[in-house]
Design an enzyme around this catalytic site. Structure first.
Site, PDB file in Angstrom:
ATOM      1  N   HIS A   1       0.129   2.805  -7.602  1.00  0.00           N
ATOM      2  CA  HIS A   1      -0.800   3.925  -7.359  1.00  0.00           C
ATOM      3  C   HIS A   1      -2.055   3.667  -8.167  1.00  0.00           C
ATOM      4  O   HIS A   1      -2.628   4.723  -9.020  1.00  0.00           O
ATOM      5  CB  HIS A   1      -0.239   5.546  -7.990  1.00  0.00           C
ATOM      6  CG  HIS A   1       0.748   6.038  -6.831  1.00  0.00           C
ATOM      7  ND1 HIS A   1       0.637   5.713  -5.546  1.00  0.00           N
ATOM      8  CD2 HIS A   1       2.065   6.528  -7.215  1.00  0.00           C
ATOM      9  CE1 HIS A   1       1.873   6.491  -5.027  1.00  0.00           C
ATOM     10  NE2 HIS A   1       2.350   6.839  -5.917  1.00  0.00           N
TER      11      HIS A   1
ATOM     12  N   LEU B   1       0.884  -1.276  -0.019  1.00  0.00           N
ATOM     13  CA  LEU B   1       0.036   0.292   0.124  1.00  0.00           C
ATOM     14  C   LEU B   1       0.870   1.283  -0.165  1.00  0.00           C
ATOM     15  O   LEU B   1       1.924   0.950   0.446  1.00  0.00           O
ATOM     16  CB  LEU B   1      -0.856   0.153   1.096  1.00  0.00           C
ATOM     17  CG  LEU B   1      -1.946  -1.225   1.331  1.00  0.00           C
ATOM     18  CD1 LEU B   1      -2.552  -0.850   2.764  1.00  0.00           C
ATOM     19  CD2 LEU B   1      -2.936  -0.732  -0.023  1.00  0.00           C
ATOM     20  N   ASP B   2       0.629   2.185  -0.814  1.00  0.00           N
ATOM     21  CA  ASP B   2       1.263   3.631  -0.456  1.00  0.00           C
ATOM     22  C   ASP B   2       1.426   4.178   0.844  1.00  0.00           C
ATOM     23  O   ASP B   2       0.661   3.873   1.645  1.00  0.00           O
ATOM     24  CB  ASP B   2       0.381   4.604  -1.508  1.00  0.00           C
ATOM     25  CG  ASP B   2       0.288   4.023  -2.909  1.00  0.00           C
ATOM     26  OD1 ASP B   2       0.951   3.437  -3.256  1.00  0.00           O
ATOM     27  OD2 ASP B   2      -0.774   4.857  -3.511  1.00  0.00           O
ATOM     28  N   LYS B   3       2.345   4.997   1.088  1.00  0.00           N
ATOM     29  CA  LYS B   3       2.575   5.402   2.162  1.00  0.00           C
ATOM     30  C   LYS B   3       1.513   6.206   2.956  1.00  0.00           C
ATOM     31  O   LYS B   3       0.936   6.055   4.318  1.00  0.00           O
ATOM     32  CB  LYS B   3       3.878   6.576   2.120  1.00  0.00           C
ATOM     33  CG  LYS B   3       4.311   6.989   3.241  1.00  0.00           C
ATOM     34  CD  LYS B   3       5.206   7.769   3.425  1.00  0.00           C
ATOM     35  CE  LYS B   3       6.062   8.342   4.683  1.00  0.00           C
ATOM     36  NZ  LYS B   3       7.069   9.079   4.440  1.00  0.00           N
TER      37      LYS B   3
END
Length: 232
Positions: A184, A101-103
Site C-alpha cells: 500500500h 497491485l492491491d485488489k
C-alpha cells in the site's frame, strides 16, 4: 534447465502437479523414469514425456495485463485472482507476478515464467520506477512535491519511504513515481500526509507503458523490444 521448469513452460501442468505426478513415475527422460523434478535437462537434446505427452519446450512467456479492480494479484486464492482472467493455456503455465497491485488498484500488471525478469522488475535494487495515476479525496497540496522527494515518514511502519516523484495534474489528481514496492505504499504516502487515495492506477513500469488499447481485464504478450526496456 530444471525438469519441472521445462514441463511447466510447455503448458502441460502446474509445477505443483508436476512434482506430485513425478513421484508416481509420470516423467520419462530419454526413455527412463525420472522422479526428481529438479533434474537438469537440455531441451535441445533430451526427449521428455510427461504423462504420455511429448514435452515441446518453448521460451519464457511475458504477459502485460490491464488489471481490473476486484481481482487479487495472486496465483491462487479463494477469492478471484488475475489468473482467473487468463485463457486456459496461460493458467497451466507457471506464471509469476512481477509487482503486485492491491485488489482495488487497476492498471499495468506483468506476469512471466522468467524468474530473472520477475526479480529485475520487483527488486528495489533495480531502481525501476513504477508510475501511478492517483485520484485523491482532498486537494493535493503543492508542499507534498518536496516532501515526497525528501521521503515521507510512514509512521505505522516506522520508516522513511524512498524519494518519490509527485506531479500534480489537477486539484485532486496526480502522477506518482516510486522505486519500491512496499505494501500500500502510494496510499500510505498520501495517508501520512493527511489525504486519502480514492483511485489508483499503475500506468508504467520503467519505460514500459500500459497498452492504451487493452481494456480492463485484457492482456497480451510483450514484444522483444518491450522486454528489453526492463532487462537492459
Amino acid at each position: 534447465m530444471r525438469l519441472d521448469k521445462m514441463i511447466g513452460n510447455s503448458g502441460l501442468d502446474t509445477r505443483k502437479n508436476i512434482k506430485k505426478n513425478a513421484k508416481k513415475g509420470a516423467i520419462l527422460v530419454n526413455g527412463e523414469v525420472v522422479k526428481d523434478t529438479a533434474t537438469q535437462v537440455d531441451p535441445e537434446v533430451d526427449e521428455v514425456y510427461y504423462m504420455g505427452h511429448f514435452v515441446d519446450y518453448f521460451e519464457n512467456i511475458y504477459v502485460m495485463m490491464n488489471k481490473p479492480a476486484g481481482f487479487l494479484s495472486a496465483t491462487e486464492d479463494k477469492d478471484p485472482t488475475v489468473i482467473d482472467l487468463l485463457d486456459d493455456f496461460y493458467k497451466v503455465i507457471d506464471l509469476s507476478i512481477a509487482g503486485r497491485l492491491d485488489k482495488d488498484t487497476t492498471g499495468l500488471l506483468l506476469l512471466s515464467t522468467d524468474g530473472k525478469f520477475i526479480h529485475k522488475v520487483t527488486s528495489p535494487n533495480s531502481n525501476i520506477e513504477k508510475t501511478y495515476l492517483v485520484e485523491c479525496r482532498d486537494k493535493i497540496d503543492e508542499s507534498l512535491i518536496d516532501l515526497f522527494k525528501e521521503g515521507v515518514y510512514i509512521k505505522e511502519d516506522d520508516y522513511t519511504a524512498r524519494s518519490a516523484k509527485l506531479e500534480i495534474l489537477e486539484e485532486k489528481k496526480a502522477i506518482v513515481k516510486v522505486t519500491e514496492g512496499k505494501f500500500h505504499l502510494v496510499k500510505r504516502l498520501f495517508s501520512n500526509c493527511c489525504n486519502k487515495v480514492e483511485k489508483l492506477k499503475r500506468i508504467a513500469i520503467g519505460d514500459l507503458s500500459l497498452d492504451e488499447h487493452l481494456a480492463e481485464g485484457e492482456y497480451r504478450e510483450l514484444s522483444d523490444d518491450e522486454i528489453s526496456l526492463l532487462m537492459e
